[in-house]
Each structure stands twice: as C-alpha cells, then as structure tokens.
Write a protein that holds these residues in place. Structure first.
Motif, PDB file in Angstrom:
ATOM      1  N   THR A 119      -3.736  -5.054   0.668  1.00 19.94           N
ATOM      2  CA  THR A 119      -2.716  -4.422   1.485  1.00 19.94           C
ATOM      3  C   THR A 119      -3.019  -2.936   1.570  1.00 19.94           C
ATOM      4  N   PRO A 120      -2.720  -2.305   2.698  1.00 22.04           N
ATOM      5  CA  PRO A 120      -2.995  -0.871   2.825  1.00 22.04           C
ATOM      6  C   PRO A 120      -2.230  -0.086   1.763  1.00 22.04           C
ATOM      7  N   ARG A 121      -2.891   0.903   1.191  1.00 18.49           N
ATOM      8  CA  ARG A 121      -2.279   1.736   0.167  1.00 18.49           C
ATOM      9  C   ARG A 121      -2.625   3.183   0.446  1.00 18.49           C
ATOM     10  N   MET A 122      -1.782   4.064  -0.020  1.00 16.79           N
ATOM     11  CA  MET A 122      -2.044   5.489   0.070  1.00 16.79           C
ATOM     12  C   MET A 122      -2.929   5.883  -1.113  1.00 16.79           C
ATOM     13  N   PRO A 123      -3.703   6.964  -1.010  1.00 14.80           N
ATOM     14  CA  PRO A 123      -4.505   7.410  -2.148  1.00 14.80           C
ATOM     15  C   PRO A 123      -3.631   7.561  -3.388  1.00 14.80           C
ATOM     16  N   GLY A 124      -4.161   7.105  -4.515  1.00 17.24           N
ATOM     17  CA  GLY A 124      -3.424   7.176  -5.764  1.00 17.24           C
ATOM     18  C   GLY A 124      -2.563   5.958  -6.028  1.00 17.24           C
ATOM     19  N   GLN A 125      -2.564   4.983  -5.119  1.00 14.24           N
ATOM     20  CA  GLN A 125      -1.763   3.773  -5.293  1.00 14.24           C
ATOM     21  C   GLN A 125      -2.664   2.561  -5.482  1.00 14.24           C
ATOM     22  N   GLY A 126      -3.504   2.579  -6.485  1.00 14.62           N
ATOM     23  CA  GLY A 126      -4.354   1.417  -6.729  1.00 14.62           C
ATOM     24  C   GLY A 126      -5.626   1.497  -5.931  1.00 14.62           C
ATOM     25  N   LEU A 127      -5.946   0.430  -5.205  1.00 13.81           N
ATOM     26  CA  LEU A 127      -7.159   0.418  -4.398  1.00 13.81           C
ATOM     27  C   LEU A 127      -7.007   1.484  -3.325  1.00 13.81           C
ATOM     28  N   GLY A 128      -7.744   2.554  -3.473  1.00 17.57           N
ATOM     29  CA  GLY A 128      -7.618   3.669  -2.550  1.00 17.57           C
ATOM     30  C   GLY A 128      -8.356   3.432  -1.259  1.00 17.57           C
ATOM     31  N   VAL A 129      -8.487   4.481  -0.505  1.00 15.90           N
ATOM     32  CA  VAL A 129      -9.142   4.414   0.794  1.00 15.90           C
ATOM     33  C   VAL A 129     -10.579   3.919   0.641  1.00 15.90           C
ATOM     34  N   GLY A 130     -11.287   4.371  -0.397  1.00 18.03           N
ATOM     35  CA  GLY A 130     -12.694   4.010  -0.587  1.00 18.03           C
ATOM     36  C   GLY A 130     -12.922   2.536  -0.816  1.00 18.03           C
ATOM     37  N   LEU A 131     -12.223   1.935  -1.781  1.00 15.75           N
ATOM     38  CA  LEU A 131     -12.408   0.509  -2.032  1.00 15.75           C
ATOM     39  C   LEU A 131     -11.884  -0.322  -0.871  1.00 15.75           C
ATOM     40  N   GLY A 132     -10.846   0.149  -0.207  1.00 19.85           N
ATOM     41  CA  GLY A 132     -10.373  -0.549   0.980  1.00 19.85           C
ATOM     42  C   GLY A 132     -11.452  -0.593   2.049  1.00 19.85           C
ATOM     43  N   ALA A 133     -12.173   0.502   2.206  1.00 23.66           N
ATOM     44  CA  ALA A 133     -13.273   0.543   3.174  1.00 23.66           C
ATOM     45  C   ALA A 133     -14.377  -0.424   2.774  1.00 23.66           C
ATOM     46  N   VAL A 134     -14.688  -0.494   1.490  1.00 22.76           N
ATOM     47  CA  VAL A 134     -15.708  -1.437   1.019  1.00 22.76           C
ATOM     48  C   VAL A 134     -15.311  -2.855   1.398  1.00 22.76           C
ATOM     49  N   HIS A 135     -14.045  -3.197   1.199  1.00 25.02           N
ATOM     50  CA  HIS A 135     -13.565  -4.535   1.561  1.00 25.02           C
ATOM     51  C   HIS A 135     -13.712  -4.807   3.047  1.00 25.02           C
ATOM     52  N   ARG A 136     -13.455  -3.808   3.874  1.00 20.29           N
ATOM     53  CA  ARG A 136     -13.570  -3.994   5.323  1.00 20.29           C
ATOM     54  C   ARG A 136     -15.027  -4.073   5.783  1.00 20.29           C
TER      55      ARG A 136
END
Length: 159
Positions: A119-136
């Motif tokens: 699920t989308p998260r803001m920086p500092g809330q678990g999987l940040g922007v970086g790992l979210g990008a890796v998943h995409r």
C-alpha cells in the motif's frame, strides 16, 4: 555449439557509491539475458535502490546478481535476472517483512505465506518510496527480515 554459462556477479557493498557498479553490472547481465532496454534500466534503478538501502539502513552487506531461466513457461522458457541483497542491519517491521511477491504485476502468483498487498506509504512509514519503487520496477520481490539480525531481499526481473 558451446553454451555459455549464465553470467553472475557477487560483491560486498559497503559504500553508497557501490550502487553504480552494481547497477551497471545488473544491466549487463540483463542485456545478456535478452531483457529490453527499458527492463535493463528498470533493473539498474532497482539495484541502485537496494544497494543504497543496504548501506544506509543496514550498515552494508552483499549483493548477488545472476541470469536465471524459467523453463516452466510455454514456448521454451524465459530468461530473467535475480538480485539478492543481504545486510545485517536492524531489519524491517515483521508485518512488512511478510510481504512477498507484492504489487500489481500480472505475472506474480499468489504468495505462499501472505496475501498482503503493498500500500502507498509516506516516507518514514515502513516501506518507503525506495522499496515501493523496487516493487513496481521488478517482476517479483520477496523480503525476509529478522529484526535485529538481518534482511534479505530477493528481486527478479523477467524478460
């Protein structure tokens, strides 16, 4: 005709700058495996992010990149690139570490241990922007983490 063995690359990562060499080597292996130019770039971005995270949050670690073949696909199989990044940092929240093969990619099967979705998260809330990008960017991502012990991320990009 002699069949060449698939290329592989494995090194320790200890500095942020290591992400450049690792990303370039990953793109080289992706080219060997026949991935499109776009897929090569996506893989390089994901590798750079994973290496950066291992250094920044895990105090360093190691990366292994190799060409892999999936012969279970019809039409003679397909090539891909597998990236494994390990560190011995503080680990991830156990709920986040259970996320396996997450994201909207159509070629991802159901997870063996969790059906959770990223699920989308803001920086500092678990999987940040970086790992979210890796998943995409990758075809599949598996995160294994033992808080306080280690984190291992296995990411695959298929042709």
């Amino acid at each position: 005709m002699t069949q060449r063995s698939p290329p592989a690359f494995s090194i320790p990562v200890t500095r942020e700058e290591d992400r450049f060499a690792c990303a370039a080597e990953g793109a080289h292996i992706a080219r060997w495996a026949g991935l499109s130019e776009r897929a090569q770039h996506e893989l390089a971005i994901a590798i750079a992010e994973l290496v950066s995270n291992a250094v920044r949050h895990g105090g360093g670690g190691s990366i292994s990149i190799r060409a892999i073949r999936d012969d279970t696909q019809t039409g003679g199989g397909r090539w891909g690139v597998e990236v494994i990044v390990r560190d011995s940092g503080p680990g991830l929240d156990p709920k986040l570490a259970l996320l396996e093969e997450v994201g909207p990619k159509s070629d991802r099967g159901p997870s063996s241990s969790s059906s959770a979705r990223l699920t989308p998260r803001m920086p500092g809330q678990g999987l940040g922007v970086g790992l979210g990008a890796v998943h995409r960017l990758m075809s599949s991502v598996i995160i294994r983490s033992s808080p306080g012990v280690s984190t291992e991320i296995i990411a695959v990009k298929w042709k």
